[in-house]
Motif scaffolding. Structure first.
Motif, mmCIF file in Angstrom:
data_model
loop_
_atom_site.group_PDB
_atom_site.id
_atom_site.type_symbol
_atom_site.label_atom_id
_atom_site.label_comp_id
_atom_site.label_asym_id
_atom_site.label_seq_id
_atom_site.Cartn_x
_atom_site.Cartn_y
_atom_site.Cartn_z
ATOM 1 N N UNK A 80 0.810 -1.221 0.000
ATOM 2 C CA UNK A 80 0.000 0.000 0.000
ATOM 3 C C UNK A 80 0.843 1.271 0.000
ATOM 4 N N UNK A 81 2.065 1.204 0.565
ATOM 5 C CA UNK A 81 2.906 2.413 0.572
ATOM 6 C C UNK A 81 3.871 2.462 -0.611
ATOM 7 N N UNK A 82 3.914 1.390 -1.405
ATOM 8 C CA UNK A 82 4.714 1.378 -2.627
ATOM 9 C C UNK A 82 6.138 0.926 -2.466
ATOM 10 N N UNK A 83 6.627 0.844 -1.238
ATOM 11 C CA UNK A 83 8.020 0.460 -0.983
ATOM 12 C C UNK A 83 8.040 -1.022 -0.606
ATOM 13 N N UNK A 84 7.961 -1.883 -1.621
ATOM 14 C CA UNK A 84 7.890 -3.323 -1.365
ATOM 15 C C UNK A 84 9.267 -3.968 -1.283
ATOM 16 N N UNK A 85 10.263 -3.343 -1.928
ATOM 17 C CA UNK A 85 11.625 -3.871 -1.937
ATOM 18 C C UNK A 85 12.594 -2.739 -1.661
ATOM 19 N N UNK A 86 13.842 -3.094 -1.392
ATOM 20 C CA UNK A 86 14.845 -2.056 -1.157
ATOM 21 C C UNK A 86 15.029 -1.155 -2.359
ATOM 22 N N UNK A 87 14.860 -1.710 -3.548
ATOM 23 C CA UNK A 87 15.045 -0.918 -4.757
ATOM 24 C C UNK A 87 13.770 -0.291 -5.273
ATOM 25 N N UNK A 88 12.659 -0.577 -4.630
ATOM 26 C CA UNK A 88 11.376 -0.098 -5.121
ATOM 27 C C UNK A 88 11.082 1.340 -4.784
ATOM 28 N N UNK A 89 9.979 1.816 -5.349
ATOM 29 C CA UNK A 89 9.571 3.194 -5.136
ATOM 30 C C UNK A 89 8.825 3.369 -3.827
ATOM 31 N N UNK A 90 8.398 4.600 -3.583
ATOM 32 C CA UNK A 90 7.661 4.944 -2.371
ATOM 33 C C UNK A 90 6.648 6.016 -2.736
ATOM 34 N N UNK A 91 5.410 5.866 -2.261
ATOM 35 C CA UNK A 91 4.367 6.839 -2.538
ATOM 36 C C UNK A 91 4.543 8.036 -1.598
ATOM 37 N N UNK A 92 5.337 8.972 -2.057
ATOM 38 C CA UNK A 92 5.744 10.088 -1.197
ATOM 39 C C UNK A 92 4.599 11.049 -0.880
ATOM 40 N N UNK A 93 3.487 10.925 -1.621
ATOM 41 C CA UNK A 93 2.355 11.812 -1.367
ATOM 42 C C UNK A 93 1.444 11.300 -0.255
ATOM 43 N N UNK A 94 1.736 10.126 0.291
ATOM 44 C CA UNK A 94 0.920 9.573 1.358
ATOM 45 C C UNK A 94 1.074 10.369 2.653
ATOM 46 N N UNK A 95 0.048 10.395 3.487
ATOM 47 C CA UNK A 95 0.200 11.007 4.813
ATOM 48 C C UNK A 95 1.215 10.206 5.638
ATOM 49 N N UNK A 96 2.044 10.867 6.387
ATOM 50 C CA UNK A 96 2.982 10.211 7.291
ATOM 51 C C UNK A 96 2.890 10.897 8.650
ATOM 52 N N UNK A 97 3.355 10.213 9.675
ATOM 53 C CA UNK A 97 3.308 10.825 11.006
ATOM 54 C C UNK A 97 4.176 12.074 11.082
ATOM 55 N N UNK A 98 5.258 12.097 10.306
ATOM 56 C CA UNK A 98 6.138 13.271 10.336
ATOM 57 C C UNK A 98 5.463 14.483 9.704
ATOM 58 N N UNK A 99 4.781 14.276 8.576
ATOM 59 C CA UNK A 99 4.083 15.393 7.930
ATOM 60 C C UNK A 99 2.976 15.936 8.830
ATOM 61 N N UNK A 100 2.209 15.014 9.415
ATOM 62 C CA UNK A 100 1.059 15.430 10.211
ATOM 63 C C UNK A 100 1.479 16.103 11.521
ATOM 64 N N UNK A 101 2.543 15.604 12.142
ATOM 65 C CA UNK A 101 3.039 16.276 13.342
ATOM 66 C C UNK A 101 3.548 17.676 13.004
ATOM 67 N N UNK A 102 4.260 17.781 11.908
ATOM 68 C CA UNK A 102 4.795 19.083 11.484
ATOM 69 C C UNK A 102 3.648 20.064 11.194
ATOM 70 N N UNK A 103 2.634 19.584 10.489
ATOM 71 C CA UNK A 103 1.494 20.436 10.167
ATOM 72 C C UNK A 103 0.737 20.887 11.418
#
Length: 501
Positions: A80-103
C-alpha cells in the motif's frame, strides 16, 4: 483500516509531549538483555525498559531496511505504501506521522539512515547518513557535510545538537534518530574494538541446522555463516584473492584516519594471524566464523546502547525528561546464528520480531510488559496519538496508546500479517524466496509462493521453528483456521500481490 480521531481521553502531562524515536538497524531481541540476552548486556536500553513498557510480541510487516522504514512512516503495509523492496519506489504523497506532526505545530527532524529514494518529507531538518561506520558524510538540504569519527556517535550527536537548538522556540519536537548500526558489515568503533575478546559467546542451538523437513527454500538461502560470509568484507580477514574479494575489502580502511587505522589493525592483526596459523576445518571453522561475526555485531550493539544512554542523559540535563517520550526499536530483527544464518528477510522469529520499548512519562507504568501482538505499522498512529493530532487518516496500523496506558483495546488483533516481496538472486544476493504469512499468539503459517510450499509452526512446542507440522494430521483443523485467517487479512489490507492462496 483505522481512522484516527480525538485523543482527549488518554491523559497527558503538561503540554504536548516531545518525541524521541531511536531506531536501530538489524538489532535482534537476542542481543538486548532486557529481552533475556545471554550474550551481552545493554544497560541503557534496559533502563529504558524499567522506566517504560517492553513489548514481547513486536513484529515487522516486511523484514528489510527500506520497506521497514516506509511502514513506520505511513502505518501501511508495503504493497500500500509502494516500498515493497529495497530498490522499489515509495508513494511520497501519502500522509505520514512526520508530515502530520509538522502540520500540527511540531518541529521535526530525521538524522541517520533513510533508505528511501525520495528526499525526506515532513521534516524541518534532515541529515541522511551515507558511507560506512567511519568518517560519515551526511547529505542535508544545504549540501553534504563531512564528519570525522564513528557513525553511531555522529548520528546521535547531530540529532541532539538539533534538539538543543529547539529550546526556547515554543514548539514540541519530534526527532527520528535512525542508526545504521548494527547493519552489515559490523565495523566496531575504536573504543569497542576489543570488547568480548576474552569471552566465548554461546552458540544458538540451531547453528548447524540441516533444514530437513521444511521447504527447500531454506536450504537455498544464501546467508549461511558457514559459507556465505565474505572473508574480507564480513570477517575482517586479509584479502586473499582478486575479483569479488577485492570489491569487499575489510573495513573500508581507505576511509580511515591514520589513528583509526592503527587501532583497527592492532585489534584484528594478532587475531587474524592466530586464525591463519590454526588452519581450521569443518565445524571448527564454522564456530570460529560465528565468534568473529557475533562479537563484531555485539560491539556495534554496544555503541547503540551507549547512544541510548547519551540521549537519556541529555534529556535529563536539559530538563526535558518529564515531558519527552522515548521510543527504542529496530527496523527488523536479525539472525544471530539461528538456523546457521546471518541477515533477516525471513518470517522466522529472529528476523520477524523486533525490540520495542516505550517510555511515556505520566502515561506508561515503569517496568510494564505487554504481550499484545503489535507491528511496526502501529508506530505512525501511535506517534499521532502521542502528539494529539486530531485528523482523520486511513492506516493499517492501530495506536498503542491504550496499551501504553495499561488497558486492553477493544477488538485488538489476534494475528499479524507479513509479506516479503523482494526477489533477489545471484552470487552476492541472499536468494530468500518471496513469501507471506500470518502469526497468532501460538501458530505461524507461511506461504512460500516462489516454491509453492507451506509451513506451519506450533510455537508453543517448537519456539525455534525446527519442525514444520503443515502435513501433520493433528494440525488439519489448525491449518484450515490459519488459512482462513490469512485470507481474511490479505483481503482486509487489500494485498493482491504475490500468488493467491
Amino acid at each position: 483500516v483505522v481512522v484516527l480521531g480525538s485523543w482527549c481521553d488518554v491523559g497527558f502531562g503538561k503540554g504536548r509531549p516531545n518525541i524521541v524515536f531511536i531506531y536501530a538497524d538489524d538489532h535482534s531481541e537476542a542481543a538486548v538483555s532486557a529481552y533475556g540476552s545471554k550474550m551481552n548486556k545493554t544497560p541503557h536500553i534496559d533502563r529504558l525498559a524499567k522506566e517504560g513498557m517492553r513489548f514481547k510480541q513486536s513484529f515487522v510487516a516486511n523484514s528489510i531496511c527500506g520497506p521497514a522504514r516506509a511502514c513506520i512512516l505511513t502505518g501501511l503495509h508495503s504493497h500500500a505504501n509502494g516500498k515493497m523492496t529495497n530498490g522499489g519506489g515509495f508513494k511520497d504523497d501519502l500522509p505520514t506521522w512526520t508530515k502530520l506532526l509538522k502540520q500540527s505545530g511540531y518541529a521535526t527532524a530525521m538524522v541517520g539512515k533513510w533508505h528511501i529514494r525520495s528526499k525526506p518529507n515532513g521534516f524541518d531538518y534532515w541529515a541522511i547518513a551515507g558511507g560506512g561506520y567511519y568518517n560519515l558524510r551526511m547529505r542535508t538540504a544545504d549540501g553534504v557535510v563531512k564528519h570525522e569519527g564513528y557513525t553511531t556517535e555522529i548520528i546521535t550527536e547531530d540529532a541532539l545538537k538539533w534538539v538543543k537548538g529547539q529550546r526556547g522556540k515554543g514548539k514540541p519536537f519530534a526527532v527520528w534518530i535512525s542508526h545504521t548500526s548494527s547493519h552489515r558489515t559490523w565495523e566496531p568503533g575504536p573504543k569497542y574494538l576489543k570488547h568480548y575478546d576474552d569471552v566465548e559467546i554461546p552458540e544458538p542451538a540451531t547453528l548447524f541446522d540441516d533444514y530437513s523437513g521444511r521447504s527447500k527454500a531454506m536450504a537455498d538461502t544464501q546467508m549461511r555463516i558457514s559459507r556465505d560470509l565474505f572473508p574480507a568484507y564480513d570477517l575482517k580477514l586479509p584479502v586473499t584473492g582478486k575479483g569479488i574479494l577485492d570489491r569487499y575489502r575489510t573495513g573500508k580502511l581507505k576511509g580511515m584516519t591514520e589513528e583509526q587505522r592503527k587501532a583497527w589493525e592492532a585489534a584484528y592483526g594478532p587475531k587474524n594471524e592466530a586464525f591463519l596459523k590454526a588452519d581450521l576445518k569443518g565445524k571448527a571453522l564454522v564456530k570460529w566464523k560465528y565468534q568473529r561475526y557475533i562479537k563484531d555485531y555485539l560491539r556495534c550493539v554496544d555503541a547503540l546502547d551507549d547512544s541510548v544512554g547519551l540521549v537519556m542523559k541529555f534529556l535529563k540535563d536539559e530538563g526535558l525528561e518529564d515531558n519527552t517520550i522515548v521510543v527504542y526499536s529496530s527496523d527488523q530483527g536479525f539472525f544471530l546464528g539461528e538456523h546457521g544464518w546471518y541477515d533477516k528477510r525471513w518470517m522466522y522469529e529472529p528476523a520477524f520480531k523486533t525490540p520495542l520499548i516505550i517510555k511515556w512519562p505520566g502515561v506508561t507504568k515503569g517496568g510494564s510488559v505487554s504481550d499484545a501482538l503489535v507491528q511496526n505499522i502501529d508506530m505512525a498512529p501511535t506517534f499521532l496519538e502521542m502528539g494529539q493530532v486530531n485528523e482523520k487518516v486511513k492506516m493499517h496500523g492501530r495506536s498503542l496508546g491504550r496499551i501504553l496506558k495499561g488497558e486492553t483495546p477493544k477488538g485488538w488483533r489476534d494475528g499479524v500479517y507479513y509479506h516479503y516481496h523482494q526477489r533477489d538472486k545471484g552470487r552476492t544476493a541472499h536468494t530468500v524466496a518471496r513469501h507471506y504469512g500470518v502469526r497468532t499468539a501460538r501458530y505461524k503459517l507461511i506461504r512460500i509462493y516462489d516454491y509453492d510450499d507451506w509451513e506451519l509452526y506450533d510455537l508453543k512446542h517448537d519456539p525455534v521453528e525446527m519442525k514444520n507440522v503443515y502435513g501433520d494430521e493433528k494440525y488439519v483443523k489448525v491449518v484450515k483456521e490459519m488459512k482462513a485467517k490469512l485470507k481474511a487479512l490479505r483481503k482486509k489490507y487489500g494485498d493482491e500481490t504475490g500468488k493467491a492462496l
